[in-house]
Write an enzyme that holds these catalytic residues in place. Structure first.
Site, short mmCIF file in Angstrom:
data_model
loop_
_atom_site.label_atom_id
_atom_site.label_comp_id
_atom_site.label_asym_id
_atom_site.label_seq_id
_atom_site.Cartn_x
_atom_site.Cartn_y
_atom_site.Cartn_z
N LYS A 144 0.84 -1.20 0.00
CA LYS A 144 0.00 0.00 0.00
C LYS A 144 0.88 1.26 0.00
O LYS A 144 0.67 2.17 -0.77
CB LYS A 144 -0.91 -0.02 1.23
CG LYS A 144 -1.88 1.12 1.30
CD LYS A 144 -2.87 0.93 2.43
CE LYS A 144 -3.72 2.19 2.58
NZ LYS A 144 -4.68 2.10 3.66
N GLU A 161 10.49 -4.61 4.68
CA GLU A 161 10.60 -6.00 4.22
C GLU A 161 10.34 -6.09 2.71
O GLU A 161 11.09 -6.72 1.96
CB GLU A 161 9.57 -6.89 4.95
CG GLU A 161 9.82 -7.07 6.42
CD GLU A 161 9.17 -6.01 7.29
OE1 GLU A 161 8.89 -4.89 6.79
OE2 GLU A 161 8.94 -6.29 8.47
N GLY A 178 -4.99 -1.95 4.91
CA GLY A 178 -4.08 -3.02 4.49
C GLY A 178 -4.67 -4.41 4.70
O GLY A 178 -4.68 -5.25 3.80
N ARG A 179 -5.18 -4.66 5.90
CA ARG A 179 -5.68 -6.02 6.21
C ARG A 179 -7.07 -6.27 5.64
O ARG A 179 -7.65 -7.34 5.86
CB ARG A 179 -5.61 -6.29 7.72
CG ARG A 179 -6.33 -5.27 8.58
CD ARG A 179 -5.94 -5.40 10.04
NE ARG A 179 -6.48 -4.31 10.84
CZ ARG A 179 -5.90 -3.13 11.00
NH1 ARG A 179 -4.76 -2.86 10.37
NH2 ARG A 179 -6.44 -2.20 11.76
N GLU A 182 -4.74 -7.14 14.76
CA GLU A 182 -4.25 -5.81 14.40
C GLU A 182 -5.41 -4.80 14.47
O GLU A 182 -5.20 -3.61 14.65
CB GLU A 182 -3.62 -5.82 12.99
CG GLU A 182 -2.64 -4.68 12.78
CD GLU A 182 -1.88 -4.75 11.45
OE1 GLU A 182 -2.48 -4.45 10.40
OE2 GLU A 182 -0.68 -5.08 11.46
N HIS A 214 -3.83 -33.86 16.89
CA HIS A 214 -2.70 -34.64 17.38
C HIS A 214 -1.64 -33.73 17.97
O HIS A 214 -0.47 -34.12 18.11
CB HIS A 214 -2.12 -35.49 16.24
CG HIS A 214 -3.13 -36.47 15.72
ND1 HIS A 214 -3.27 -37.74 16.23
CD2 HIS A 214 -4.11 -36.33 14.79
CE1 HIS A 214 -4.26 -38.36 15.62
NE2 HIS A 214 -4.79 -37.52 14.74
N LYS A 251 9.25 -0.90 14.57
CA LYS A 251 9.86 -0.47 13.29
C LYS A 251 10.79 0.70 13.55
O LYS A 251 11.90 0.76 13.02
CB LYS A 251 8.78 0.03 12.32
CG LYS A 251 7.83 -1.00 11.77
CD LYS A 251 6.92 -0.32 10.73
CE LYS A 251 5.69 -1.12 10.43
NZ LYS A 251 4.72 -0.44 9.59
O1 F6P Z 1 3.09 -3.01 9.82
C1 F6P Z 1 1.75 -3.27 9.67
C2 F6P Z 1 1.26 -2.94 8.29
O2 F6P Z 1 1.11 -1.57 8.16
C3 F6P Z 1 -0.04 -3.66 8.01
O3 F6P Z 1 -1.15 -3.03 8.52
C4 F6P Z 1 0.00 -3.77 6.52
O4 F6P Z 1 -0.90 -4.73 6.06
C5 F6P Z 1 1.44 -4.13 6.31
O5 F6P Z 1 2.14 -3.39 7.28
C6 F6P Z 1 2.00 -3.90 4.94
O6 F6P Z 1 1.94 -2.57 4.56
P1 F6P Z 1 2.16 -2.14 3.05
O7 F6P Z 1 1.10 -2.76 2.23
O8 F6P Z 1 2.09 -0.65 3.04
O9 F6P Z 1 3.52 -2.64 2.62
#
Ligand code: F6P
Length: 535
Positions: A200, A206, A261-262, A347, A378, A501
């Protein structure tokens, strides 16, 4: 503005506290009402939600419904669907429902349809082999690089729709640990691989680290700068950063700040779903979710499936003090559902500050966890059956399987039915003794007893179609929203992920320069040990 009511100040809250004090936990006796199953199970199309095996009396249910009225849930629902900026701390509307309202007659509707058309064209080109890589070969593998909502949702749905895959094999890379990227790239050919960089913000550490490494891999293994346009596409709200990464604007799929995002798998973030299962599946998924949206928006609260689930969760969490819930899909295709729901729920509702900026003095979101059945049986079911903690469980199964191994599926379903039955009934001393017969060893009897009265919900669905899956996911979304409204928190922000972060940034620079900064003794000691160990 969302209603701003502390739930503990309502009359129904006090009544529920009194009812909780008197609660005996005896779910079995609730079945003295021979119509309990009919009263507490609800159908929407081919989905049956059976809430009857929960510790929920009619009196408790009535008061929970009153609680929704006293907390103005109805008003909150209207505000969300209307697009009011109910995500107040980020000053945003929350309109993932607009992504599946395909006939929506407003500006957002037009934007959604235009983007869907782009997704359709692109996914059809890819699946038909018409989209060629730099050496004129068709694409056979896609790698979705994203994290959190830009990974968990599309991954969960893509694997759930495994039966619909044809020419494209998907891969998902999320962790900044390069081991995952390397594992997924292993065996891939850059000529036939397409990367979807899904973020987003397009600034997430990452995702950007993995995207840069993927680009390097591509360039070092036969690709070149001009070929990037054929092998990298982006899904984002941030055009400028996408361009500076080197992705052509025409290879960018967009969504909007009113999609959290979620809650974004319904947007272009779901591109990997369309590119594997096909655009028609993606559209059916949206239509299914829309069906649940309409149910949630319009059904009376007494018959509203996501609201009933939310209220049972509140009864357990805030009054009976059960602090977690297990998601147990009896279907391998739904193996990523628990981790998807962990983000969606935890979240959203893992918060201790209310809508006045004040700390709350009651519980908010539960701990969500789970594994597919029968594997979990199990592993951790021992604790669910005989542990000291009460874990409300949610079982999910499909009447029809996606394969022809009838014997496997019948065994799977036999376990699905047996587990909720076992949790409800348990096993009495008499039963244990009679099972042991003449070989009875009295000493062992207590260990073989099951108290029963352990709560569960069963969701039985005819088959795992995209349409049904859309309904199932939207059910969870609305359940989470309902609970957030009652708890008087802001469900759509996620400030709690920021601190880690932020602190990682200076530590990264210390790691790169082998320098220990200003830390507490533990962090200081850990870093020094790390510097020694990595020599
Ligand atoms: O760190 C949490 C978050 O902001 C989530 O809410 C989101 O889904 C994820 O990181 C990834 O964010 P982006 O789509 O901006 O890379």
């Amino acid at each position: 503005m969302l209603p701003n009511i502390n739930p503990t100040t309502t009359k129904s809250w006090d009544t529920l506290l009194e009812l909780a004090k008197k609660d005996t936990g005896d779910i079995k006796s609730l079945f003295q009402d021979t119509e309990r199953f009919e009263k507490f199970s609800f159908k929407i199309d081919d989905l049956l939600f059976d809430f009857s095996k929960n510790n929920l009396s009619e009196e408790v249910f009535k008061n929970l419904i009153t609680l929704t009225r006293e907390c103005n849930l109805a008003e909150a629902v209207v505000l969300q669907f209307k697009g009011t900026k109910i995500n107040e701390t980020e000053d945003r509307a929350v309109l993932h429902t607009a992504l599946r309202d395909l006939n929506r007659a407003d500006e957002n509707g037009n934007k959604v349809r235009a983007e869907l058309e782009k997704i359709r064209t692109f996914s059809e080109k890819l699946l038909s082999g018409k989209w060629k890589g730099y050496s004129e070969k068709s694409i056979t593998n896609i790698v979705n690089i994203g994290i959190g909502g830009s990974d968990l949702g599309p991954k969960m749905v893509t694997y759930a729709l495994r039966d619909h895959w044809s020419t494209i094999t998907p891969h998902f890379v999320s962790n900044v640990d390069a081991a995952q990227l390397l594992e997924e790239l292993n065996g891939l050919n850059p000529e036939t691989t397409l990367f979807i960089i899904a973020s987003k913000t397009f600034t997430t550490q990452e995702t950007m680290t993995n995207a840069e490494s993927a680009k390097r891999w591509f360039l070092e293994n036969g690709g070149n700068e001009q070929a990037i346009a054929k092998h990298f596409v982006a899904v984002s709200t941030n055009l400028e950063v996408v361009k500076s990464f080197g992705i052509d604007e025409k290879n960018m799929f967009v969504f909007w700040d009113w999609v959290g995002g979620r809650y974004s798998l319904w947007s272009a973030i779901g591109l990997s779903i369309a590119c594997t299962a096909g655009y028609h599946c993606f559209e059916d998924l949206l239509k299914g979710a829309y069906k649940m949206d309409i149910h949630f928006r319009d059904a009376s609260f007494e018959e509203n499936i996501p609201i009933i689930a939310a209220l049972i969760g509140i009864w357990y969490n805030n009054f009976l003090e059960y602090d977690s819930m297990a998601i147990l899909p009896y279907d391998h295709r739904l193996r990523y559902l628990p981790s998807y729901l962990q983000q969606a729920d935890m979240e959203s509702n893992g918060k201790y500050v209310d809508r006045n900026g004040k700390n709350i003095n009651y519980q908010s979101g539960p701990i969500v966890w789970g594994e597919p059945g029968t594997n979990g049986q199990h592993a951790f079911y021992q604790l669910i059956h005989q542990g000291t903690k009460i874990i409300p469980t949610e079982f999910i199964a499909f009447a029809k399987s996606g394969h022809h191994h009838t014997d496997h599926h019948e065994k799977l379903l036999a376990n699905f039915f047996a587990q909720s039955k076992a949790l409800l009934h348990g096993k009495t001393e008499k039963q244990v003794q009679s099972e042991m017969g003449e070989n009875i060893r009295e000493k062992l009897v207590p260990y073989k007893l099951f108290g029963g009265n352990r709560p569960s919900t069963s969701i039985l669905i005819k088959e795992l179609t995209p349409y049904n899956l859309g309904k199932l996911i939207a059910y969870y979304e609305h359940k989470i929203f309902t609970q957030g409204v009652i708890w008087n928190i802001f469900s759509y922000d996620q400030w709690g992920v920021e601190l880690g972060k932020q602190l990682a940034k200076p530590i990264l620079s210390e790691i790169k320069n082998t320098r220990n900064g200003d830390h507490d003794p533990s962090t200081h000691g850990l870093l020094n040990t790390y510097f020694d160990m990595r020599k």
